[in-house]
Design a protein around this motif. Structure first.
Motif, short mmCIF file in Angstrom:
data_model
loop_
_atom_site.label_atom_id
_atom_site.label_comp_id
_atom_site.label_asym_id
_atom_site.label_seq_id
_atom_site.Cartn_x
_atom_site.Cartn_y
_atom_site.Cartn_z
N ILE A 90 -6.31 -5.99 -4.08
CA ILE A 90 -6.28 -7.19 -4.92
C ILE A 90 -5.78 -8.39 -4.13
O ILE A 90 -6.28 -9.49 -4.29
N GLU A 91 -4.79 -8.20 -3.29
CA GLU A 91 -4.26 -9.29 -2.48
C GLU A 91 -3.93 -8.80 -1.08
O GLU A 91 -3.46 -7.68 -0.92
N GLY A 92 -4.14 -9.65 -0.08
CA GLY A 92 -3.59 -9.43 1.24
C GLY A 92 -4.50 -8.67 2.18
O GLY A 92 -5.63 -8.31 1.85
N GLU A 93 -3.96 -8.45 3.36
CA GLU A 93 -4.71 -7.76 4.41
C GLU A 93 -3.72 -7.25 5.43
O GLU A 93 -2.55 -7.60 5.41
N GLY A 94 -4.22 -6.38 6.30
CA GLY A 94 -3.40 -5.95 7.42
C GLY A 94 -2.91 -4.52 7.32
O GLY A 94 -2.36 -3.98 8.27
N VAL A 95 -3.10 -3.89 6.13
CA VAL A 95 -2.78 -2.48 6.05
C VAL A 95 -4.01 -1.70 6.46
O VAL A 95 -5.13 -2.11 6.17
N TRP A 96 -3.82 -0.59 7.17
CA TRP A 96 -4.92 0.33 7.30
C TRP A 96 -4.48 1.67 6.76
O TRP A 96 -3.31 2.01 6.72
N MET A 117 -8.01 -2.38 5.55
CA MET A 117 -8.09 -2.73 4.12
C MET A 117 -7.91 -4.23 3.96
O MET A 117 -6.90 -4.78 4.41
N ASN A 118 -8.86 -4.88 3.31
CA ASN A 118 -8.76 -6.32 3.07
C ASN A 118 -9.11 -6.64 1.62
O ASN A 118 -9.75 -5.82 0.95
N ARG A 119 -8.74 -7.83 1.17
CA ARG A 119 -8.96 -8.21 -0.23
C ARG A 119 -10.40 -7.95 -0.66
O ARG A 119 -11.35 -8.34 0.02
N GLY A 120 -10.55 -7.26 -1.77
CA GLY A 120 -11.87 -6.98 -2.33
C GLY A 120 -12.49 -5.70 -1.83
O GLY A 120 -13.52 -5.27 -2.35
N ASP A 121 -11.86 -5.05 -0.84
CA ASP A 121 -12.41 -3.79 -0.34
C ASP A 121 -12.11 -2.66 -1.31
O ASP A 121 -11.02 -2.60 -1.90
N PHE A 122 -13.07 -1.74 -1.41
CA PHE A 122 -12.91 -0.53 -2.23
C PHE A 122 -12.93 0.67 -1.30
O PHE A 122 -13.87 0.84 -0.52
N LEU A 123 -11.88 1.49 -1.38
CA LEU A 123 -11.75 2.62 -0.45
C LEU A 123 -11.59 3.93 -1.21
O LEU A 123 -10.49 4.26 -1.65
N PRO A 124 -12.70 4.66 -1.39
CA PRO A 124 -12.59 5.95 -2.08
C PRO A 124 -12.03 6.98 -1.12
O PRO A 124 -12.21 6.88 0.10
N GLN A 125 -11.38 7.97 -1.67
CA GLN A 125 -10.80 8.99 -0.81
C GLN A 125 -10.73 10.27 -1.62
O GLN A 125 -9.84 10.49 -2.44
N ALA A 126 -11.77 11.08 -1.41
CA ALA A 126 -11.92 12.29 -2.22
C ALA A 126 -10.77 13.25 -1.95
O ALA A 126 -10.15 13.21 -0.89
#
Ligand code: 1HN
Length: 378
Positions: free
Chosen positions: A132-138, A148-157
């Motif tokens: 939802i906010e920010g960037e810089g975490v992976w 991971m950046n704002r607006g990204d969707f990261l599924p993780q089964a």
């Protein structure tokens, strides 16, 4: 008859179509109780309603208030082994104080300070992150570092090893969604801790993960690898693609070529590029853009959803409840409660001044079991 949630005394009370209350009837009920038996006629209204009556209630969490508390948790509560994640769950007021947004879905804000590591673990619960906010975490999933950046969707089964690291100089907050309540009620959970420290080779921040290099090309499937069963092999659905897909649908509509689900309402579903089906077996994820002034038709559906207001502002109606919502707010739509939104003018980043909504739901469970039903209301 007593119809209640608590395992209280069975009471013989006078009711239509029931025998008069007599000492003999009272005795019968005491007998049921002693033998741990419950006759259907005391429970039928609750167990077999004419339509779903969710114990979950519509509820709105304001992003400003959530973020303030998450920031405070960042100052006061460390992240590490044991607690595992600084994730703060939405507790639906109808669900008895459990950390459940809906009967099947967990939703939380997760907060990671600069330099912090959330340790590696894996669990059977299917999960995703939506930024939802920010960037810089992976997040490193099965040895693959994914930015991971704002607006990204990261599924993780489920059952993938995963750890998070904030390599930036600012804190970051994102939305976590999992099927924790569902797996709890069906007793499917497994959990395992991973390495305490991840390797330096995994501490890099590539622009694109290995999963994106392989699976991030529309309509093109790599022949070098077989997709993992159980979930999408693509670990990041980047915002630029989501945004472009929605823009393109609206451009088509403006040209008179259709392309949207209803006037002024563009929408996409995140799908597994290997199958075209949902990204995970228990969780569906979608993104909806409603242009300024447009309104969606009221919809009734079985299954529950959580929405995040990614951008814009508007009015949301769920059952008898109406809220004004704005960027970052989170809200719940329980099963079989009529849902509609109206987009309003407001300050926003999106080109159209639209109301942008991220949605996740338990629809794949309902569809797999043929329990899905939809009605367009109005
Ligand atoms: C979890 O592993 C994460 O990995 C987030 O970020 C939230 C909620 C319940 C159980 C496990 C994560 C979680 C979680």
């Amino acid at each position: 008859m007593s119809i209640s949630d608590s395992p209280s005394r069975l009471e013989a009370v006078s009711a239509p179509h029931q025998p008069d209350v007599t000492p003999a009837l009272d005795d019968l009920y005491r007998g049921f109780e002693q033998e741990l038996l419950i006759p259907l006629w005391t429970e039928i209204g609750d167990l077999m309603p004419v339509h779903p009556r969710s114990k979950a209630v519509p509820h709105l969490w304001s992003w400003d208030r959530l973020l303030r508390l998450a920031e405070r948790a960042g100052e006061l509560v460390p992240v590490g082994r044991g607690g595992e994640r600084r994730a703060i769950a939405l507790a639906n007021p109808g669900l008895g104080g459990r950390p459940y947004a809906t009967p099947t879905l967990w939703a939380a804000i997760q907060y990671l300070m600069p330099g912090e590591d959330a340790p590696e673990h894996r669990h059977s619960q299917h999960a995703f992150r939506f930024v939802i906010e920010g960037e810089g975490v992976w997040t490193v999933v099965g040895g693959d570092p994914v930015p991971m950046n704002r607006g990204d969707f990261l599924p993780q089964a489920g059952w993938n090893w995963h750890a998070h690291h904030n390599a930036a100089s600012t804190p970051m907050a994102w939305l976590d969604g999992l099927d924790v309540p569902f797996q709890y009620v069906v007793d499917a959970q497994f959990y395992e801790n991973g390495r305490d420290v991840i390797s330096d080779a995994e501490r890099i921040t590539p622009e694109r993960s290995r999963s994106e290099l392989l699976w991030g090309h529309p309509g093109l499937r790599p022949l070098s690898v077989a997709p993992e069963p159980g979930g999408s092999p693509l670990l990041n659905y980047k915002w630029e693609f989501t945004n472009q897909a929605l823009k393109d649908q609206l451009t088509l509509e403006k040209g008179g070529f259709g392309g949207t689900v209803e006037p002024g309402h563009a929408a996409i579903r995140y799908v597994n590029p290997a199958t075209g089906g949902d990204v995970m077996s228990t969780i569906r994820a979608e993104f909806h853009r409603v242009v300024r002034g447009a309104e969606t038709a009221p919809v009734l559906e079985t299954g529950s959803s959580v929405y995040a207001v990614f951008d814009g502002s508007g009015t949301v109606t769920v059952g008898d409840t109406t809220w004004s919502v704005t960027r970052g707010d989170l809200f719940v739509v329980p099963s079989w409660q009529e849902f509609s939104v109206r987009s309003e003018a407001g300050s926003t980043d999106s080109d159209e001044g639209a109301l942008d909504l991220f949605r996740f739901s338990d629809s794949p469970i309902f569809e797999a079991l043929h329990l899905n039903r939809t009605e367009i209301g109005g």
